[in-house]
Design a protein around this motif. Structure first.
Motif, PDB file in Angstrom:
ATOM      1  N   ALA A 163       0.795  -1.238   0.180  1.00 32.82           N
ATOM      2  CA  ALA A 163       0.117   0.114  -0.009  1.00 32.82           C
ATOM      3  C   ALA A 163       0.716   1.180  -0.202  1.00 32.82           C
ATOM      4  N   VAL A 164       1.840   1.119   0.654  1.00 29.13           N
ATOM      5  CA  VAL A 164       2.867   2.516   0.812  1.00 29.13           C
ATOM      6  C   VAL A 164       3.437   2.450  -0.648  1.00 29.13           C
ATOM      7  N   MET A 165       3.729   1.629  -1.246  1.00 35.05           N
ATOM      8  CA  MET A 165       4.312   1.737  -2.582  1.00 35.05           C
ATOM      9  C   MET A 165       3.158   2.283  -3.631  1.00 35.05           C
ATOM     10  N   GLY A 166       1.966   1.721  -3.409  1.00 37.21           N
ATOM     11  CA  GLY A 166       0.890   2.087  -4.189  1.00 37.21           C
ATOM     12  C   GLY A 166       0.626   3.747  -4.039  1.00 37.21           C
ATOM     13  N   LEU A 167       0.630   4.206  -2.740  1.00 39.71           N
ATOM     14  CA  LEU A 167       0.660   5.750  -2.315  1.00 39.71           C
ATOM     15  C   LEU A 167       1.809   6.563  -3.117  1.00 39.71           C
ATOM     16  N   ARG A 168       2.963   5.871  -2.998  1.00 41.36           N
ATOM     17  CA  ARG A 168       3.984   6.716  -3.655  1.00 41.36           C
ATOM     18  C   ARG A 168       4.251   6.650  -5.185  1.00 41.36           C
ATOM     19  N   LEU A 169       3.364   5.866  -5.647  1.00 35.19           N
ATOM     20  CA  LEU A 169       3.428   5.751  -7.118  1.00 35.19           C
ATOM     21  C   LEU A 169       2.240   6.560  -7.736  1.00 35.19           C
ATOM     22  N   ALA A 170       1.331   6.950  -6.854  1.00 36.30           N
ATOM     23  CA  ALA A 170       0.099   7.520  -7.460  1.00 36.30           C
ATOM     24  C   ALA A 170      -0.021   9.000  -7.069  1.00 36.30           C
ATOM     25  N   GLN A 171      -0.464   9.846  -7.755  1.00 34.26           N
ATOM     26  CA  GLN A 171      -0.741  11.063  -7.474  1.00 34.26           C
ATOM     27  C   GLN A 171      -1.918  11.561  -6.909  1.00 34.26           C
ATOM     28  N   ARG A 172      -2.745  10.463  -7.143  1.00 34.08           N
ATOM     29  CA  ARG A 172      -4.327  10.857  -6.453  1.00 34.08           C
ATOM     30  C   ARG A 172      -4.653   9.150  -5.775  1.00 34.08           C
ATOM     31  N   ALA A 173      -5.184   9.471  -4.472  1.00 32.75           N
ATOM     32  CA  ALA A 173      -5.718   8.261  -3.935  1.00 32.75           C
ATOM     33  C   ALA A 173      -6.715   8.514  -3.174  1.00 32.75           C
ATOM     34  N   ASN A 174      -7.420   7.440  -2.639  1.00 30.32           N
ATOM     35  CA  ASN A 174      -8.732   7.624  -2.002  1.00 30.32           C
ATOM     36  C   ASN A 174      -9.195   6.379  -1.510  1.00 30.32           C
ATOM     37  N   GLY A 175      -9.961   6.648  -0.282  1.00 29.20           N
ATOM     38  CA  GLY A 175     -10.589   5.690   0.529  1.00 29.20           C
ATOM     39  C   GLY A 175     -11.963   5.242   0.013  1.00 29.20           C
ATOM     40  N   VAL A 176     -12.918   4.361   0.699  1.00 30.98           N
ATOM     41  CA  VAL A 176     -13.956   3.894  -0.173  1.00 30.98           C
ATOM     42  C   VAL A 176     -15.261   4.389   0.685  1.00 30.98           C
ATOM     43  N   SER A 177     -15.139   5.277   1.519  1.00 30.38           N
ATOM     44  CA  SER A 177     -16.170   6.057   2.298  1.00 30.38           C
ATOM     45  C   SER A 177     -15.742   7.222   2.941  1.00 30.38           C
ATOM     46  N   LEU A 178     -16.615   7.921   3.369  1.00 28.97           N
ATOM     47  CA  LEU A 178     -16.198   9.341   3.935  1.00 28.97           C
ATOM     48  C   LEU A 178     -15.238   9.040   5.147  1.00 28.97           C
ATOM     49  N   LEU A 179     -15.811   8.094   6.301  1.00 25.05           N
ATOM     50  CA  LEU A 179     -15.338   7.656   7.416  1.00 25.05           C
ATOM     51  C   LEU A 179     -13.794   6.995   7.043  1.00 25.05           C
ATOM     52  N   HIS A 180     -13.748   6.127   6.115  1.00 22.60           N
ATOM     53  CA  HIS A 180     -12.723   5.425   5.791  1.00 22.60           C
ATOM     54  C   HIS A 180     -11.709   6.289   5.322  1.00 22.60           C
ATOM     55  N   GLY A 181     -11.836   7.278   4.607  1.00 21.75           N
ATOM     56  CA  GLY A 181     -10.950   8.285   4.037  1.00 21.75           C
ATOM     57  C   GLY A 181     -10.308   8.894   5.285  1.00 21.75           C
ATOM     58  N   GLY A 182     -10.994   9.218   6.228  1.00 20.76           N
ATOM     59  CA  GLY A 182     -10.297  10.003   7.476  1.00 20.76           C
ATOM     60  C   GLY A 182      -9.417   8.756   8.206  1.00 20.76           C
ATOM     61  N   VAL A 183     -10.256   7.520   8.335  1.00 24.66           N
ATOM     62  CA  VAL A 183      -8.962   6.817   8.871  1.00 24.66           C
ATOM     63  C   VAL A 183      -7.901   6.476   7.867  1.00 24.66           C
ATOM     64  N   SER A 184      -8.123   6.400   6.635  1.00 24.98           N
ATOM     65  CA  SER A 184      -6.735   6.064   5.963  1.00 24.98           C
ATOM     66  C   SER A 184      -5.631   7.139   6.084  1.00 24.98           C
ATOM     67  N   ARG A 185      -6.397   8.350   6.098  1.00 21.15           N
ATOM     68  CA  ARG A 185      -5.382   9.539   6.165  1.00 21.15           C
ATOM     69  C   ARG A 185      -4.483   9.495   7.691  1.00 21.15           C
ATOM     70  N   ARG A 186      -5.183   9.234   8.543  1.00 19.47           N
ATOM     71  CA  ARG A 186      -4.542   8.898   9.592  1.00 19.47           C
ATOM     72  C   ARG A 186      -3.665   7.632   9.792  1.00 19.47           C
ATOM     73  N   MET A 187      -3.893   6.687   9.028  1.00 20.72           N
ATOM     74  CA  MET A 187      -2.956   5.158   8.889  1.00 20.72           C
ATOM     75  C   MET A 187      -1.847   5.614   8.157  1.00 20.72           C
TER      76      MET A 187
END
Length: 872
Positions: free
Chosen positions: A370-394
């Motif tokens: 997942a770290v590689m996926g984020l470093r290789l993508a200029q745009r990223a998203n979670g799959v619900s509003l709450l999960h987006g916040g969880v992902s940002r913290r994670m």
């Protein structure tokens, strides 16, 4: 006797019936009622025996029946109409073709699993079903998507139960020739292959199979080819099986081999080359490395190629816990890359740096997909509003110095493909109100906020519909339960009780999903006496249908299944609660439609989205759920009930389960069952029917996969395509050099002085302060940075919440010490405790966000105290 070899004998279709082959090979039949009805009319008995699989059906129909149909003018008229409808669907303009602006010529969508139909069992759970719904919705909307995955010869396991309720796994052998697939072929007719280099001079080859999902081609890579050694042949044996190296090879084949398969498909068919690559979870993250290698072969430097690849890449994370992410030992990854292995043109240390957990709290010897996926993508998203916040913290460690709210991970809430999951009876009810075409458009394309026509459906029709669907579920449950008990060794004489299992007039609750511990399959058993009272209540009983699979390696999950099964086997309650093994798409389509309540009780906030409740809602089933995933976002009392959570830091897990289980029982006893059984003046449960009506009219339009894919197009795909086009070789080289220069010089950037025109620690709402900031840019110049004032309300610990960010402007040139003065107004636009700070960020026109580089300079603690940056 056992056959020594297996082959597939295909039927010979008379010329008038040839369109049947095209209809069977395009998976649109899985969500198109007219096509399914046509195949059923070929031979209703064999259609049922085939599991509603047109390819298997056509392989069993006797020649005499085919000859009869070839002379049946009524059947041929229907065949022509359905074939013409498919042709129009495949070639006509749809939503995407009518959008303004220059949208991506094509999007490649990579996923480790795809749940399209039970006839193509290449999925394990929600991730795969979501990927399948994404492809179907893209097809309905006309989005030029190309799907990429692996073809698992055993798929995911089939589940049965032992006599004592322990999960048993079985792995069927799937023959691609018996599936709705065709081999991708080179111009000379030979099967198309891709190949990966392995350590020691070995090679992993894979054949490319093609599935047609409406307008969307789905490419599936299969390593079970004769050219491979036995070890390599087994790389695509099972979904989520094997050890670390096996999984690594699967993910290399999916990512690297998948890009090569896309290139091959485009070369052979003339399909537009993708401008955007979408990675659905980290499993396919290696696709970015292959695209970097392509650009390096064209003469780009690694840094420039990295920027070019990032610009056109979208990464979606579905995982709310670090334990759910694939991580590999550094040495294992290093052995499979570099000289003598795959991608030898790229220095292996550069490969490793993309995935290593080199941030606070990470394990620096682990390679994180997942770290590689984020470093290789200029745009990223979670799959619900709450999960987006969880992902940002994670993942906040990847952007040190930024609050979690500013981590550049947005969210697109999942949706479900309504034509797949809505019962035919529900569709027909809607079509009677607004017509067939408008009903189809409403379910597939969406776009409206409300389905107001539901208000015109009489209460009696809604209630009769719900009872019909409940009755169908009762019959389905009895049939499956009887088959399950036979598998467990029971004789026919023991199973007479199954004829009385469930009642079409009793409130029916469904719970079906994978069985990791956080989904709490057995929370309903917390107080068994209380549950038993609910099941056997003399006036307001409930009945529960449960299904789910534990991962084969998860003995804890298997124990939960066994615990539930043993309770459901008890003769006192077995007519009111059942566990159905082998949960899959075919079973799900009956469960979602036939239940009155869909239960979901995960540990909040560990449910990324949880789309099963969406599918239930589209059929008038009400949700009873913890406020997690999508339910946290869209819950209203009109649609169902929220289970209160006891998620305080001081609550131990056992006490939390006890509190939340008690809340669940309370809701069922005091609010849900009374409303279901209460009758109004008309003799119907008026208040319940009104909730069903509101669920359909207000929640229905939100949960559509059409809505989800439109959001992906407008918010992620279109900007990514624009960034991809802007990132020509010169722009990529320039951006890479700029980032390198900024990173090298950033330690010299500081905020040296902050002052405002405020004389006191209070001010009037609506006034503005003059803000002056002196910064040291070191070797950088104002064009390299943006100096921002960040302001907003502050909490009890002086943290700024709901922040506004305003850029300040440089005044004149550098002073004698090389420092720059920035000025600007600070609007006091909120009452109450108010605070501000300033910061310096790198700025470049090709960055997608100010946090992209992970660099920020803020005032020192000493400067903050001297400046007095708080207002009360």
């Amino acid at each position: 006797m056992k056959a020594i070899r297996r082959l597939t004998v295909r039927p010979h279709l008379p010329d008038p019936l040839r369109p049947l082959s095209d209809l069977a090979r395009n998976l649109r039949w899985s969500w198109h009622p007219e096509t399914r009805d046509l195949f059923q009319s070929v031979d209703p008995g064999r259609w049922a025996e085939s599991g509603h699989d047109p390819v298997r059906l056509l392989g069993t129909v006797p020649p005499a029946r085919l000859a009869e149909l070839a002379e049946d003018r009524r059947f041929l008229r229907r065949l022509t109409a359905v074939a013409d409808d498919l042709d129009h669907y495949l070639t006509g303009d749809r939503w995407y073709q009518g959008r303004p602006g220059r949208l991506p010529a094509a999007v490649a969508y990579f996923s480790p699993e795809f749940g399209i139909t039970a006839a193509l069992p290449q999925y394990s759970g929600g991730l795969g079903i979501l990927a399948g719904d994404h492809l179907k919705a893209a097809s309905d909307l006309g989005v030029p998507l190309v799907g990429v995955g692996l073809l698992y010869r055993h798929g995911y396991f089939r589940q049965s139960l032992s006599r004592d309720g322990w999960q048993q796994e079985h792995y069927p052998v799937l023959d691609p020739h018996e599936l709705p697939l065709a081999p991708l072929r080179e111009a000379d007719g030979t099967p198309a292959h891709v190949a990966l280099a392995l350590p020691g001079g070995r090679e992993l080859r894979a054949r490319v199979w093609l599935a047609r999902v409406g307008r969307v081609p789905l490419l599936l890579l299969d390593s079970d080819v004769e050219e491979n050694d036995p070890g390599e042949r087994g790389v695509t044996d099972r979904l989520y099986g094997g050890g670390s190296e096996h999984r690594l090879l699967q993910e290399m084949l999916l990512g690297i081999g998948g890009v090569r398969a896309v290139r091959t498909y485009c070369r052979l068919t003339g399909h537009a080359a993708p401008e955007v690559f979408h990675t659905n979870e980290g499993h396919a993250g290696f696709l970015g490395l292959e695209r970097i290698a392509e650009l390096c072969d064209e003469g780009m430097e690694f840094g420039s190629a990295l920027e070019a690849v990032r610009a056109g890449t979208v990464f979606t994370t579905h995982t709310p816990v670090p334990a759910g992410i694939d991580r590999f030992d550094r040495e294992l990854v290093a052995r499979h890359f570099g000289p003598g292995s795959e991608l030898p043109r790229i220095d292996v240390e550069r490969v490793l740096r993309l995935g290593m957990e080199t941030y606070p709290g990470g394990e620096p010897n682990l390679f994180n997909m997942a770290v590689m996926g984020l470093r290789l993508a200029q745009r990223a998203n979670g799959v619900s509003l709450l999960h987006g916040g969880v992902s940002r913290r994670m993942f906040a460690g990847l952007w040190p110095g930024f609050d979690a709210e500013e981590v550049p991970i947005t969210s697109v809430t999942n949706g479900v493909h309504a034509p797949t999951w809505v019962a035919p009876e529900v569709f027909r009810l809607g079509a009677r109100q607004i017509g067939v075409q408008r009903a189809e458009d409403a379910l597939s394309v969406g776009g409206s906020d409300r389905w107001d026509s539901v208000a015109d459906i009489p209460d009696q029709e809604i209630w009769e519909l719900r009872r019909t669907l409940r009755g169908q579920l009762v019959e389905e449950v009895r049939e499956r339960l009887r088959a399950s008990w036979r598998q467990r060794g029971a004789g026919t004489a023991e199973l007479g009780w199954i004829d009385d299992v469930l009642d079409p007039d009793v409130l029916t609750i469904g719970f079906a999903r994978r069985v990791p511990s956080y989904k709490r399959l057995t929370l309903m058993l917390r107080d068994r006496d209380r549950l038993t009272q609910l099941l056997l209540h003399s006036e307001r009983p409930i009945q529960i249908v449960v299904a789910g699979k534990a991962h084969p390696a998860d003995d804890g999950g298997k124990r939960l299944v066994q615990e539930l099964v043993r309770f459901a086997d008890d003769a006192r309650v077995r007519h009111r609660i059942v566990f159905l093994p082998d949960y899959g798409m075919a079973m799900a389509q009956k469960l979602y439609t036939g239940c009155d309540i869909w239960l979901n009780n995960p540990l909040r906030p560990l449910e990324a989205c949880g789309t099963s409740g969406m599918k239930a809602a589209l059929n008038g089933c009400l949700n009873l759920s913890v406020l997690d995933g999508w339910w946290d976002e869209w819950y209203q009392p009109d649609f169902g009930w929220a289970i209160p959570t006891a998620d305080g830091a001081g609550t131990d897990p056992d006490r939390r389960d006890a509190i939340e289980a008690a809340a669940l029982y309370d809701l069922l006893e005091q609010r849900i069952t009374p409303r279901f059984y209460e009758r109004g003046a008309s003799g119907l449960p008026d208040r319940w029917i009104e909730m069903v009506r509101r669920t359909l009219s207000l929640l229905g339009p939100k949960v559509l996969a059409g809505r989800m894919v439109r959001e992906y197009v407008e918010r992620l795909y279109a900007p990514a395509a624009e960034a991809h086009r802007a990132m020509d070789p010169e722009a990529a080289r320039s951006l890479a050099e700029w980032k390198s220069r900024v990173r090298a010089a950033w330690q010299g950037v500081s905020v040296d002085h902050v002052e405002t025109s405020a004389a006191t620690a209070s001010a009037e709402l609506g006034t503005s302060l003059a803000l002056r900031v002196r910064v040291d840019l070191g070797d950088l110049v104002p064009e390299d940075v943006e100096v921002q004032a960040v302001s907003g309300r502050v909490d009890s610990e002086d943290r700024i919440t709901d922040a506004s960010k305003v850029p300040l402007k440089p005044v004149g040139g550098p002073d004698l010490e090389g420092r720059w003065l920035y000025e600007g107004p600070l609007a006091l636009d909120r009452t109450g405790p108010f605070g501000y700070t300033v910061r310096v960020l790198p700025a470049h026109r090709l960055l997608a966000s100010g946090a992209e580089t992970g660099l920020v300079a803020v005032p020192s603690d000493e400067l903050v105290q001297a400046a007095g940056l708080l207002m009360r």
